[in-house]
Every structure is written in C-alpha cells, then in structure tokens.
Design a protein around this motif. Structure first.
Motif, PDB file in Angstrom:
ATOM      1  N   GLN A 244       0.848  -1.192   0.000  1.00 52.80           N
ATOM      2  CA  GLN A 244       0.000   0.000   0.000  1.00 52.80           C
ATOM      3  C   GLN A 244       0.881   1.239   0.000  1.00 52.80           C
ATOM      4  N   VAL A 245       0.450   2.259  -0.709  1.00 51.77           N
ATOM      5  CA  VAL A 245       1.143   3.547  -0.685  1.00 51.77           C
ATOM      6  C   VAL A 245       0.115   4.583  -0.218  1.00 51.77           C
ATOM      7  N   PHE A 246       0.350   5.136   0.957  1.00 46.83           N
ATOM      8  CA  PHE A 246      -0.547   6.109   1.573  1.00 46.83           C
ATOM      9  C   PHE A 246       0.108   7.482   1.562  1.00 46.83           C
ATOM     10  N   PHE A 247      -0.737   8.524   1.583  1.00 50.52           N
ATOM     11  CA  PHE A 247      -0.206   9.875   1.764  1.00 50.52           C
ATOM     12  C   PHE A 247      -0.958  10.547   2.897  1.00 50.52           C
ATOM     13  N   GLU A 248      -0.275  11.492   3.530  1.00 43.42           N
ATOM     14  CA  GLU A 248      -0.863  12.334   4.568  1.00 43.42           C
ATOM     15  C   GLU A 248      -0.443  13.765   4.285  1.00 43.42           C
ATOM     16  N   ALA A 249      -1.401  14.673   4.276  1.00 43.83           N
ATOM     17  CA  ALA A 249      -1.109  16.084   4.035  1.00 43.83           C
ATOM     18  C   ALA A 249      -2.030  16.932   4.907  1.00 43.83           C
ATOM     19  N   LYS A 250      -1.465  17.922   5.542  1.00 45.41           N
ATOM     20  CA  LYS A 250      -2.271  18.826   6.370  1.00 45.41           C
ATOM     21  C   LYS A 250      -3.233  19.636   5.503  1.00 45.41           C
ATOM     22  N   HIS A 251      -4.429  19.841   6.014  1.00 44.53           N
ATOM     23  CA  HIS A 251      -5.439  20.652   5.335  1.00 44.53           C
ATOM     24  C   HIS A 251      -5.503  21.997   6.032  1.00 44.53           C
ATOM     25  N   PHE A 252      -4.909  23.007   5.402  1.00 46.12           N
ATOM     26  CA  PHE A 252      -4.827  24.351   5.963  1.00 46.12           C
ATOM     27  C   PHE A 252      -4.240  24.341   7.372  1.00 46.12           C
ATOM     28  N   GLY A 253      -3.284  23.419   7.607  1.00 45.70           N
ATOM     29  CA  GLY A 253      -2.602  23.354   8.898  1.00 45.70           C
ATOM     30  C   GLY A 253      -3.486  22.878  10.030  1.00 45.70           C
ATOM     31  N   THR A 254      -4.638  22.300   9.714  1.00 49.21           N
ATOM     32  CA  THR A 254      -5.600  21.919  10.744  1.00 49.21           C
ATOM     33  C   THR A 254      -5.690  20.403  10.879  1.00 49.21           C
ATOM     34  N   SER A 255      -6.509  19.773  10.074  1.00 48.35           N
ATOM     35  CA  SER A 255      -6.640  18.319  10.113  1.00 48.35           C
ATOM     36  C   SER A 255      -5.725  17.699   9.058  1.00 48.35           C
ATOM     37  N   THR A 256      -5.665  16.380   9.025  1.00 49.21           N
ATOM     38  CA  THR A 256      -4.802  15.680   8.084  1.00 49.21           C
ATOM     39  C   THR A 256      -5.647  14.931   7.064  1.00 49.21           C
ATOM     40  N   ASN A 257      -5.454  15.281   5.792  1.00 52.86           N
ATOM     41  CA  ASN A 257      -6.076  14.520   4.708  1.00 52.86           C
ATOM     42  C   ASN A 257      -5.235  13.280   4.459  1.00 52.86           C
ATOM     43  N   ARG A 258      -5.921  12.144   4.261  1.00 49.92           N
ATOM     44  CA  ARG A 258      -5.231  10.893   4.002  1.00 49.92           C
ATOM     45  C   ARG A 258      -5.834  10.220   2.783  1.00 49.92           C
ATOM     46  N   GLY A 259      -4.999   9.472   2.083  1.00 54.08           N
ATOM     47  CA  GLY A 259      -5.482   8.714   0.938  1.00 54.08           C
ATOM     48  C   GLY A 259      -4.450   7.687   0.540  1.00 54.08           C
ATOM     49  N   ARG A 260      -4.758   6.975  -0.538  1.00 51.99           N
ATOM     50  CA  ARG A 260      -3.855   5.931  -1.015  1.00 51.99           C
ATOM     51  C   ARG A 260      -4.048   5.736  -2.505  1.00 51.99           C
ATOM     52  N   TRP A 261      -3.115   5.005  -3.092  1.00 50.03           N
ATOM     53  CA  TRP A 261      -3.253   4.582  -4.484  1.00 50.03           C
ATOM     54  C   TRP A 261      -3.519   3.087  -4.465  1.00 50.03           C
ATOM     55  N   ASP A 262      -4.611   2.666  -5.092  1.00 52.85           N
ATOM     56  CA  ASP A 262      -5.029   1.267  -5.029  1.00 52.85           C
ATOM     57  C   ASP A 262      -4.339   0.362  -6.050  1.00 52.85           C
ATOM     58  N   LYS A 263      -3.827   0.921  -7.138  1.00 52.19           N
ATOM     59  CA  LYS A 263      -3.188   0.091  -8.166  1.00 52.19           C
ATOM     60  C   LYS A 263      -1.708   0.428  -8.243  1.00 52.19           C
ATOM     61  N   LYS A 264      -0.899  -0.622  -8.059  1.00 49.15           N
ATOM     62  CA  LYS A 264       0.544  -0.460  -8.108  1.00 49.15           C
ATOM     63  C   LYS A 264       1.165  -1.782  -8.559  1.00 49.15           C
ATOM     64  N   GLU A 265       2.374  -1.677  -9.123  1.00 45.31           N
ATOM     65  CA  GLU A 265       3.100  -2.866  -9.541  1.00 45.31           C
ATOM     66  C   GLU A 265       4.582  -2.559  -9.487  1.00 45.31           C
ATOM     67  N   GLY A 266       5.386  -3.622  -9.471  1.00 44.75           N
ATOM     68  CA  GLY A 266       6.819  -3.388  -9.471  1.00 44.75           C
ATOM     69  C   GLY A 266       7.617  -4.616  -9.129  1.00 44.75           C
ATOM     70  N   THR A 267       8.920  -4.419  -9.102  1.00 45.21           N
ATOM     71  CA  THR A 267       9.859  -5.491  -8.782  1.00 45.21           C
ATOM     72  C   THR A 267      10.953  -4.968  -7.865  1.00 45.21           C
ATOM     73  N   VAL A 268      11.549  -5.909  -7.166  1.00 43.80           N
ATOM     74  CA  VAL A 268      12.697  -5.630  -6.309  1.00 43.80           C
ATOM     75  C   VAL A 268      13.758  -6.670  -6.629  1.00 43.80           C
ATOM     76  N   THR A 269      14.977  -6.213  -6.828  1.00 46.98           N
ATOM     77  CA  THR A 269      16.116  -7.116  -6.922  1.00 46.98           C
ATOM     78  C   THR A 269      16.916  -6.896  -5.653  1.00 46.98           C
ATOM     79  N   LEU A 270      17.174  -7.976  -4.944  1.00 45.43           N
ATOM     80  CA  LEU A 270      17.818  -7.858  -3.637  1.00 45.43           C
ATOM     81  C   LEU A 270      18.945  -8.869  -3.544  1.00 45.43           C
ATOM     82  N   ASP A 271      20.114  -8.391  -3.161  1.00 44.31           N
ATOM     83  CA  ASP A 271      21.257  -9.264  -2.899  1.00 44.31           C
ATOM     84  C   ASP A 271      21.714  -8.975  -1.478  1.00 44.31           C
TER      85      ASP A 271
END
Length: 189
Positions: free
Chosen positions: A32-59
């Motif tokens: 999951q990739v979520f974001f948090e951003a202040k709304h006019f310095g008051t509350s925090t807007n939150r959301g996410r991106w539902d579609k993602k793909e990728g790879t990791v190469t790890l040694d």
C-alpha cells in the motif's frame, strides 16, 4: 583430495551467496502507498493509491538492490469522490496527462540483513527528484502458503510536493506530504 574439498567448499559458498540474491515481484495485496497532508494546517487529509506494480532485486550478501514501483495515479482514493476528482485534475496530479508515478531506488543501506533505507528518484508529473525512503521495519520470511521467500517492510518519507509541480494552494495548504509505504514482494523462481 584437498583440492577437491577446497573446490567443493568454494562451490558451496558461491551457491550460498547466490541464494542470497533474487528478484521479487511486488505483492499488490500486501503493498500500500498512503499519503498524509495537512489541510490548511488543521486536520490531516489521508489517501492511497489502489493500483501499483513493481519489482525488487535484492542481494543480501552484497548488500545491494534495486526497486521499481509504478503507481496508477487514477487509482487515488481518499474515500471522498469529489476530493478524489480534484486530486486527479490539473490542480494536483493531472492524471490524464500524467497517468503514472514511478519510484526507482538503487541505493540500499543495510544494518546486518535488514534494509534501513532506499534512495532513488521519484518521477511524478514528468518531473524527477531524489527521494530517500526510511525503513521503520524490514523482514524476510518463508511464506507457508506460497513456499517462497517474501521480503518487505514499512517505509516512509516526507516530500515537498511543489518539487513535482504540485503547487496548488501553497502555502495555505502545506507543501509537505508524508508518504507511508507498506510493501511485500515475493521471490520469483
């Protein structure tokens, strides 16, 4: 005889080092990739991106890696339809013109077998800037159902959205956006 034993030991060591290396596919159900951003310095807007793909190469033996994750920017979800529409528009992400965002990281920092950070670049709205993701947890385990190794963790960073041309409302709506990434990737055969 000594030469044969040495050769056997050398091959075993090479095999163990190779076993430490692999390519992993991002598991979209545990990523999951979520974001948090202040709304006019008051509350925090939150959301996410539902579609993602990728790879990791790890040694793990060489303490190196590479990660590539692509987000479908049209899959942004805050739970509020009109707000999602505004975020998809030109004031923010302009998803019709810039349908994806991509992070490519190739500078892994380890503490023992644990990844502690990944540095690379984030491309968003056709602008590319450096980003470092800090791990708050990292682990690898043998998935009992898949019978394969899974590696992942929780990563975070704070970016200044204006660096990517997302300047709507700045400074009334703060520039800083916190990204929280939960990722698991499955080792490929």
């Amino acid at each position: 005889m000594k030469k044969a034993l040495f050769l056997t030991a050398l091959l075993a060591a090479a095999g163990a080092a190779q076993a430490q290396s692999g390519t992993y596919a991002i598991d979209p159900t545990h990523t999951q990739v979520f974001f948090e951003a202040k709304h006019f310095g008051t509350s925090t807007n939150r959301g996410r991106w539902d579609k993602k793909e990728g790879t990791v190469t790890l040694d793990k033996a060489a303490k190196t890696g590479k990660v590539e994750i692509t987000l479908d920017m049209s899959s942004i979800s805050t739970g509020i339809g009109p707000f999602d529409g505004h975020l998809k528009g030109n004031d923010f992400f302009g998803v019709e013109q810039f349908p994806t965002a991509k992070f490519v990281g190739d500078k892994f920092v380890f503490n023992g077998d644990k990844v502690t950070s990944v540095s690379g670049v984030l491309t968003l709205r056709d602008k590319t800037n450096p980003v470092t993701l800090t791990a708050t947890s990292f682990n690898c385990y043998e998935n009992p159902r898949l019978k394969r190794e899974v590696c992942g963790g929780d990563f975070e960073t704070t970016i200044q959205r204006s660096q990517w041309g997302v300047s709507y409302g700045v400074p009334a709506i703060p520039d800083a956006v916190r990204l929280l990434i939960q990722v698991e990737a499955i080792k490929q055969p």
